[in-house]
Design an enzyme around this catalytic site. Structure first.
Site, PDB file in Angstrom:
ATOM      1  N   LYS A  22       0.839  -1.226   0.000  1.00  0.00           N
ATOM      2  CA  LYS A  22       0.000   0.000   0.000  1.00  0.00           C
ATOM      3  C   LYS A  22       0.863   1.260   0.000  1.00  0.00           C
ATOM      4  CE  LYS A  22      -1.789   1.641   3.988  1.00  0.00           C
ATOM      5  NZ  LYS A  22      -1.441   3.064   4.209  1.00  0.00           N
ATOM      6  N   CYS A 116      -5.636   8.042   8.870  1.00  0.00           N
ATOM      7  CA  CYS A 116      -5.841   7.445  10.191  1.00  0.00           C
ATOM      8  C   CYS A 116      -5.525   8.464  11.269  1.00  0.00           C
ATOM      9  CB  CYS A 116      -4.933   6.231  10.364  1.00  0.00           C
ATOM     10  SG  CYS A 116      -5.484   4.820   9.419  1.00  0.00           S
ATOM     11  N   ARG A 121      -0.951  14.939  13.002  1.00  0.00           N
ATOM     12  CA  ARG A 121      -0.122  14.527  11.854  1.00  0.00           C
ATOM     13  C   ARG A 121       0.093  15.745  10.963  1.00  0.00           C
ATOM     14  NH1 ARG A 121      -2.106   8.937   9.274  1.00  0.00           N
ATOM     15  NH2 ARG A 121       0.030   8.905   8.474  1.00  0.00           N
TER      16      ARG A 121
HETATM   17  C1  EPZ Z   1       3.907   6.920   6.357  1.00  0.00           C
HETATM   18  O1  EPZ Z   1       3.090   7.972   6.862  1.00  0.00           O
HETATM   19  C2  EPZ Z   1       3.007   5.722   6.190  1.00  0.00           C
HETATM   20  N1  EPZ Z   1       1.945   6.046   5.250  1.00  0.00           N
HETATM   21  C3  EPZ Z   1       2.426   5.324   7.542  1.00  0.00           C
HETATM   22  O2  EPZ Z   1       1.659   4.151   7.349  1.00  0.00           O
HETATM   23  C4  EPZ Z   1       3.578   5.010   8.498  1.00  0.00           C
HETATM   24  O3  EPZ Z   1       3.037   4.748   9.771  1.00  0.00           O
HETATM   25  C5  EPZ Z   1       4.515   6.217   8.578  1.00  0.00           C
HETATM   26  O4  EPZ Z   1       4.973   6.589   7.249  1.00  0.00           O
HETATM   27  C6  EPZ Z   1       5.753   5.961   9.428  1.00  0.00           C
HETATM   28  O5  EPZ Z   1       6.439   4.845   8.933  1.00  0.00           O
HETATM   29  C7  EPZ Z   1       2.181   5.979   3.966  1.00  0.00           C
HETATM   30  O6  EPZ Z   1       3.270   5.711   3.496  1.00  0.00           O
HETATM   31  C8  EPZ Z   1       1.022   6.208   3.067  1.00  0.00           C
HETATM   32  P1  EPZ Z   1       5.819  10.372   8.411  1.00  0.00           P
HETATM   33  P2  EPZ Z   1       3.595   9.451   6.868  1.00  0.00           P
HETATM   34  O7  EPZ Z   1       5.707  11.617   7.612  1.00  0.00           O
HETATM   35  O8  EPZ Z   1       4.317   9.732   5.619  1.00  0.00           O
HETATM   36  C9  EPZ Z   1       5.716  13.576  11.954  1.00  0.00           C
HETATM   37  C10 EPZ Z   1      -0.188   2.752   7.652  1.00  0.00           C
HETATM   38  O9  EPZ Z   1      -0.819   2.277   8.613  1.00  0.00           O
HETATM   39  N2  EPZ Z   1       5.651  14.575  10.881  1.00  0.00           N
HETATM   40  O10 EPZ Z   1       7.079   9.583   8.340  1.00  0.00           O
HETATM   41  O11 EPZ Z   1       2.435  10.286   7.221  1.00  0.00           O
HETATM   42  C11 EPZ Z   1       4.397  12.804  12.036  1.00  0.00           C
HETATM   43  O12 EPZ Z   1       3.425  13.531  12.742  1.00  0.00           O
HETATM   44  C12 EPZ Z   1       0.268   4.202   7.664  1.00  0.00           C
HETATM   45  O13 EPZ Z   1       0.070   2.126   6.624  1.00  0.00           O
HETATM   46  C13 EPZ Z   1       5.673  15.923  11.189  1.00  0.00           C
HETATM   47  O14 EPZ Z   1       5.764  16.303  12.352  1.00  0.00           O
HETATM   48  O15 EPZ Z   1       4.606   9.400   8.089  1.00  0.00           O
HETATM   49  C14 EPZ Z   1       4.828  11.538  12.691  1.00  0.00           C
HETATM   50  O16 EPZ Z   1       4.900  11.723  14.079  1.00  0.00           O
HETATM   51  C15 EPZ Z   1      -0.179   4.952   8.871  1.00  0.00           C
HETATM   52  N3  EPZ Z   1       5.576  16.841  10.159  1.00  0.00           N
HETATM   53  C16 EPZ Z   1       6.222  11.304  12.134  1.00  0.00           C
HETATM   54  O17 EPZ Z   1       6.668  12.591  11.663  1.00  0.00           O
HETATM   55  C17 EPZ Z   1       5.460  16.450   8.859  1.00  0.00           C
HETATM   56  O18 EPZ Z   1       5.377  17.322   7.965  1.00  0.00           O
HETATM   57  C18 EPZ Z   1       6.291  10.291  11.000  1.00  0.00           C
HETATM   58  O19 EPZ Z   1       5.490  10.726   9.918  1.00  0.00           O
HETATM   59  C19 EPZ Z   1       5.461  15.064   8.555  1.00  0.00           C
HETATM   60  C20 EPZ Z   1       5.552  14.145   9.581  1.00  0.00           C
END
Ligand code: EPZ
Length: 417
Positions: A22, A116, A121
């Site tokens: 996904k 989710c 986020r």
């Molecule tokens: C990706 O989400 C995945 N989704 C998530 O999978 C996964 O849990 C996550 O990466 C971490 O591995 C997809 O790839 C579609 P991040 P993403 O940006 O990109 C903070 C699932 O169940 N952050 O790495 O949203 C954020 O709040 C899903 O398949 C900021 O603060 O994750 C979080 O605490 C859920 N500012 C952390 O970083 C930002 O601009 C990680 O987020 C971006 C992120």
């Protein structure tokens, strides 16, 4: 609204072919708008988030056709570069279209993404990185108007956190830049490499994906390509956890053991036997599994936050006590209170959850709050005695092909009491 209904206990055994990832297919579908032709994307999972991406692509003017795990996207004509709020809210990955649309059309108009609910986020890292590339972003009451005056100029970007989504947006936006963009502290997840490989197959010049330094040399033109998405590592882990929780013997076909080998020690500590051969993985679970040492979620190659909930469900019936520390998301333990309704003993304090294994779980009416939490409840339902009704089947269907699971799991329409 739909429910998942499970008559347990139901062992997860036999053979299952693992679906495509996904978290690869979603950015790859956003990237397909760059091709200006017909891309053939194979091993595409049939899940709700893919349906949402197809809706977005069709809205933008692309032509799509989805048949037997192959999705054809023709992006010769892009008639709009805006995405309406009702589509943005359906999933977090809608924001990845921002980078792709800027690279293809020089601008994009969209709103904040849904997805989710795992606590706050924000998308601040996405937006500030794109601004560093020269994208002007105006936030007008939640509507983001993004444009570039000329071409994006390549630059060095150091991400404050290796955000998966921000890394993808920067790769996409700078794929057509003037010069070279370097991303430092980039996310290293395999799905980032998959996106870069797809883009390279269309003519992009991206090096270093999979490491924390990614170099993108801008190109003027892309061409259509045929590409196969990697297997879903989180689905593989979910299925393994299901087998381990139910004493099953399971063979996974078309998986990639290399992507998940770092978590084998957890299954082995729990008492499972794992054997791998090429794209096949075999897991034999004991009748009763053991607790494991502290599990701490970390960016790749650490323990994936997406596997935290399924592994917690697996350990609910273990011998001993296991501890989970969630370091990526602020509020990703909502499944714990539902597992407790099935008889699990779990104490949550901030970002720590302590799971004391119990002898048995018993079916009850529970509610899913997010995708991986829903998968955890399915695993627990399989391991429970009696009927489990999980409200919010839609969460599960966003990321899992139901056809992969045994017949004792059914999707039924919600009947109001
Ligand atoms: C990706 O989400 C995945 N989704 C998530 O999978 C996964 O849990 C996550 O990466 C971490 O591995 C997809 O790839 C579609 P991040 P993403 O940006 O990109 C903070 C699932 O169940 N952050 O790495 O949203 C954020 O709040 C899903 O398949 C900021 O603060 O994750 C979080 O605490 C859920 N500012 C952390 O970083 C930002 O601009 C990680 O987020 C971006 C992120």
């Amino acid at each position: 609204m739909q429910n998942i209904v499970i008559h347990g206990p139901c062992q997860l055994s036999g053979e299952i072919t693992v679906q495509g990832a996904k978290n690869s297919i979603l950015p790859i579908l956003a990237a397909s708008v760059l091709s200006r032709g017909e891309c053939i994307i194979k091993n595409c999972p049939n899940i709700l988030d893919v349906q949402t991406s197809i809706e977005i692509l069709n809205y933008l003017g692309c032509k799509t056709k989805f048949e037997n795990s192959t999705l054809i996207v023709n992006s010769e004509i892009i008639s709009r570069n805006e995405i309406p709020d009702y589509l943005m809210r359906k999933m977090r990955s809608s924001i990845i279209f921002l980078g792709a649309l800027v690279a293809r059309t020089g601008g994009a108009k969209l709103t904040f993404p849904g997805g989710c609910n795992l606590g706050p986020r924000p998308i601040d890292i996405h937006l500030s990185s794109l601004q560093q590339l020269g994208v002007s972003i105006n936030n007008i009451h939640g509507a983001l108007e993004c444009k570039i005056l000329d071409k994006i100029s390549g630059t060095d970007i150091v991400l404050p956190f290796p955000s998966v989504g921000a890394t993808e947006n920067v790769i996409l936006a700078s794929s057509t830049c003037k010069g070279t963009t370097i991303i430092e502290n980039a996310a290293r997840e395999p799905e980032i490499s998959d996106l870069a490989n797809f883009l390279n197959s269309m003519g992009a010049k991206i090096k270093g994906a999979g490491s924390s330094k990614i170099t993108i040399e801008g190109v003027n033109k892309f061409h259509p390509s045929e590409y196969s998405v990697i297997p879903d590592r989180i689905v593989s882990i979910t299925l393994m956890a299901g087998a381990a929780a139910t004493g099953g013997n399971l063979i996974l076909r078309k998986t990639d053991p290399n992507l998940i080998k770092s978590i084998f020690p957890i299954f082995e500590e729990a008492g499972c036997l794992i054997k791998t051969y090429k794209d096949t993985l075999k897991i034999n679970a004991p009748e009763k599994i053991h607790s494991v040492e502290e599990i701490r979620t970390m960016p790749y190659p650490g323990f994936p936050t997406d596997a935290q909930a399924p592994i917690m469900a697996m350990l609910a019936k273990s011998i001993g006590t296991s501890v989970f520390v969630e370091t990526i998301f602020e509020n990703r333990f909502k499944h714990a209170e539902e597992l407790i309704k099935l008889g699990a003993k779990i104490k949550v304090n901030g970002n720590v959850a302590v799971v004391e294994g119990v002898e048995n779980l018993f079916g009850a009416k529970i509610r899913a709050h997010d995708l991986r939490g829903a998968a955890a409840l399915v695993i627990a339902g399989l391991a429970s005695y009696g009927k489990t009704i999980i409200e919010g089947a839609e969460y599960f269907l966003r990321g899992y092909e139901i056809s992969n699971f045994p017949n004792c799991i059914k999707i039924e329409p919600t009947i109001e009491d």
